[in-house]
Design a protein around this motif. Structure first.
Motif, PDB file in Angstrom:
ATOM      1  N   LYS A 129      78.068  -6.733  92.665  1.00  9.77           N
ATOM      2  CA  LYS A 129      77.407  -6.642  91.362  1.00  9.77           C
ATOM      3  C   LYS A 129      77.030  -8.048  90.849  1.00  9.77           C
ATOM      4  CE  LYS A 129      78.357  -4.094  87.224  1.00  9.77           C
ATOM      5  NZ  LYS A 129      79.399  -3.478  86.430  1.00  9.77           N
ATOM      6  N   ALA A 130      77.956  -8.998  91.014  1.00 12.37           N
ATOM      7  CA  ALA A 130      77.712 -10.362  90.534  1.00 12.37           C
ATOM      8  C   ALA A 130      76.584 -11.023  91.331  1.00 12.37           C
ATOM      9  CB  ALA A 130      78.995 -11.191  90.627  1.00 12.37           C
ATOM     10  N   VAL A 131      76.548 -10.794  92.650  1.00 11.14           N
ATOM     11  CA  VAL A 131      75.477 -11.385  93.474  1.00 11.14           C
ATOM     12  C   VAL A 131      74.129 -10.803  93.032  1.00 11.14           C
ATOM     13  CG1 VAL A 131      74.511 -11.589  95.811  1.00 11.14           C
ATOM     14  CG2 VAL A 131      76.961 -11.922  95.456  1.00 11.14           C
ATOM     15  N   LYS A 132      74.099  -9.489  92.784  1.00 11.49           N
ATOM     16  CA  LYS A 132      72.837  -8.866  92.339  1.00 11.49           C
ATOM     17  C   LYS A 132      72.392  -9.473  91.005  1.00 11.49           C
ATOM     18  CE  LYS A 132      73.150  -4.365  94.585  1.00 11.49           C
ATOM     19  NZ  LYS A 132      73.671  -2.997  94.464  1.00 11.49           N
ATOM     20  N   ALA A 137      77.943 -17.212  92.871  1.00 10.91           N
ATOM     21  CA  ALA A 137      77.016 -18.353  92.764  1.00 10.91           C
ATOM     22  C   ALA A 137      77.110 -19.232  94.014  1.00 10.91           C
ATOM     23  CB  ALA A 137      77.335 -19.157  91.506  1.00 10.91           C
ATOM     24  N   THR A 138      78.330 -19.469  94.497  1.00  6.88           N
ATOM     25  CA  THR A 138      78.537 -20.309  95.684  1.00  6.88           C
ATOM     26  C   THR A 138      77.886 -19.681  96.909  1.00  6.88           C
ATOM     27  OG1 THR A 138      80.614 -21.106  94.765  1.00  6.88           O
ATOM     28  CG2 THR A 138      80.343 -21.368  97.136  1.00  6.88           C
ATOM     29  N   LEU A 139      78.063 -18.379  97.073  1.00  6.76           N
ATOM     30  CA  LEU A 139      77.493 -17.701  98.252  1.00  6.76           C
ATOM     31  C   LEU A 139      75.968 -17.688  98.193  1.00  6.76           C
ATOM     32  CD1 LEU A 139      80.114 -14.814  98.502  1.00  6.76           C
ATOM     33  CD2 LEU A 139      79.653 -16.519 100.283  1.00  6.76           C
ATOM     34  N   ALA A 171      86.451 -16.014  88.798  1.00  2.00           N
ATOM     35  CA  ALA A 171      86.368 -16.441  90.208  1.00  2.00           C
ATOM     36  C   ALA A 171      85.264 -15.666  90.939  1.00  2.00           C
ATOM     37  CB  ALA A 171      87.719 -16.240  90.893  1.00  2.00           C
ATOM     38  N   ILE A 172      85.096 -14.399  90.600  1.00  2.00           N
ATOM     39  CA  ILE A 172      84.053 -13.583  91.253  1.00  2.00           C
ATOM     40  C   ILE A 172      82.671 -14.176  90.941  1.00  2.00           C
ATOM     41  CG2 ILE A 172      82.864 -11.338  91.084  1.00  2.00           C
ATOM     42  CD1 ILE A 172      85.729 -10.075  90.990  1.00  2.00           C
ATOM     43  N   GLU A 173      82.475 -14.567  89.690  1.00  2.00           N
ATOM     44  CA  GLU A 173      81.183 -15.144  89.305  1.00  2.00           C
ATOM     45  C   GLU A 173      80.936 -16.462  90.054  1.00  2.00           C
ATOM     46  OE1 GLU A 173      79.502 -16.029  85.004  1.00  2.00           O
ATOM     47  OE2 GLU A 173      79.002 -14.128  85.921  1.00  2.00           O
ATOM     48  N   ALA A 174      81.961 -17.310  90.130  1.00  2.00           N
ATOM     49  CA  ALA A 174      81.818 -18.588  90.849  1.00  2.00           C
ATOM     50  C   ALA A 174      81.589 -18.335  92.339  1.00  2.00           C
ATOM     51  CB  ALA A 174      83.062 -19.452  90.641  1.00  2.00           C
ATOM     52  N   LEU A 222      73.138 -21.761  88.573  1.00  2.00           N
ATOM     53  CA  LEU A 222      74.199 -21.402  89.525  1.00  2.00           C
ATOM     54  C   LEU A 222      75.136 -22.593  89.756  1.00  2.00           C
ATOM     55  CD1 LEU A 222      72.130 -19.383  92.182  1.00  2.00           C
ATOM     56  CD2 LEU A 222      73.448 -18.491  90.270  1.00  2.00           C
ATOM     57  N   MET A 223      74.516 -23.782  89.861  1.00  2.00           N
ATOM     58  CA  MET A 223      75.318 -25.011  90.057  1.00  2.00           C
ATOM     59  C   MET A 223      76.297 -25.194  88.893  1.00  2.00           C
ATOM     60  SD  MET A 223      74.458 -26.688  92.832  1.00  2.00           S
ATOM     61  CE  MET A 223      74.751 -28.410  92.573  1.00  2.00           C
ATOM     62  N   LYS A 224      75.831 -24.875  87.693  1.00  2.00           N
ATOM     63  CA  LYS A 224      76.660 -25.048  86.504  1.00  2.00           C
ATOM     64  C   LYS A 224      77.894 -24.119  86.595  1.00  2.00           C
ATOM     65  CE  LYS A 224      76.058 -25.316  81.490  1.00  2.00           C
ATOM     66  NZ  LYS A 224      76.691 -24.175  80.872  1.00  2.00           N
ATOM     67  N   ILE A 225      77.651 -22.880  87.009  1.00  2.00           N
ATOM     68  CA  ILE A 225      78.762 -21.919  87.147  1.00  2.00           C
ATOM     69  C   ILE A 225      79.791 -22.461  88.147  1.00  2.00           C
ATOM     70  CG2 ILE A 225      79.389 -19.594  87.962  1.00  2.00           C
ATOM     71  CD1 ILE A 225      76.640 -18.625  86.961  1.00  2.00           C
TER      72      ILE A 225
END
Ligand code: PTJ
Length: 255
Positions: A207-210, A62-64, A56-59, A220-223
């Motif tokens: 960390k994920a945003v970086k 990517a969304t943000l 969820a953090i990764e998604a 990102l769309m794929k994630i």
């Protein structure tokens, strides 16, 4: 003073932050109770970030990053627990911070604004009396900034209440939340729910945003497209069931 050697040191220090926040007028009385509910779920999760939360953090990251007008909604508990992280995230995405309170008073708004500024925030929205109203919502959280949540396409709302999540969804917004209770209405109504403690999730989200910030848009769309919140929440519940089952079989370990 809590000794570092105390077996529950981390958890007690988090409580201390909230108590101090309450004494400084940042955290609402009910915020202390809300934390207790969160703690109970954290205990069941084993007080760690589980793989479903990482997904969820990764998604969420990517969304943000993909958002046109992302906004980070801040309440008393979030301001008290992760002020540095929330300010860093706001600069990194970038996304403005908007104070939005369930127990809204002018005094608390001012105190939270000052607190965020002390932690490096430059712009904080949701302050003026020029706020607009989210339709069909009756709590004080209906008042939002026309330059912030009102015009946002993606709203990050950690530790949210269910009513507003549903109202934001009806307004066509993408809602990303952090909630230790996978069964809460917010968890169920959001597009992306990170079931984790905000104190662990916020640094991981940074960390994920970086990590993802410079990735191509299609990646990102794929994630985002591959993430299924309902399935992820069901997997969290399965995780809890399995953990309780294992605990019921083995000798109880002290936490
Ligand atoms: O500062 P205000 O006036 O906006 O008020 C904030 C609270 C939190 C009091 C208000 O939003 C509220 O009443 O929230 P709820 O409906 O109790 O929801 C809070 C959710 O956050 C619950 O599902 C808790 O399990 C969860 N929670 C509590 N502490 C944490 C948490 N989730 C992640 N990390 C935590 N540390």
């Amino acid at each position: 003073m809590i000794p570092k050697s105390h077996p529950r040191y981390e958890s007690l220090m988090i409580r201390e932050k909230l108590i101090r926040g309450f004494e400084r007028g940042i955290v609402a009385k009910a915020g202390l109770i809300a934390h207790g509910r969160g703690e109970a779920f954290d205990y069941l999760l084993g007080e760690k970030t589980i793989p479903e939360a990482m997904r969820a953090i990764e998604a969420a990251a990517a969304t943000l990053i993909l958002a046109k007008h992302p906004v980070i909604s801040v309440n008393g508990n979030v301001a008290a627990l992760v002020p540095d992280e929330i300010v860093e995230l706001s600069k990194l995405i970038p996304a403005p911070l908007e104070i939005n309170l369930f127990y809204r008073t002018k005094k608390r708004i001012e105190k939270i604004k000052k607190h965020l500024e002390e932690h490096g925030a430059s712009t904080v929205l949701g302050i003026t009396d020029n706020l607009v109203t989210i339709p069909e919502l009756f709590s004080e959280r209906r008042k939002v900034d026309p330059e912030g949540i009102y015009k946002a396409d993606v709203v990050f709302v950690p530790l949210e209440d269910g009513d507003r999540t549903e109202a934001l969804r009806r307004m066509g917004k993408i809602v990303v939340t952090v909630d230790l209770n996978p069964m809460s209405r917010t968890a169920r109504a959001a597009n992306i729910t990170i079931v984790d403690n905000i104190v662990r999730a916020a640094p991981l989200l940074i960390k994920a945003v970086k990590k993802l910030k410079r990735r191509p848009e299609n990646e990102l769309m794929k994630i985002v497209n591959e993430f299924d919140n309902d399935l992820n929440l069901r997997n969290v519940v399965r995780y809890l069931r399995e953990r309780l089952f294992q605990l019921s079989k083995s000798r109880m370990q002290l936490m």
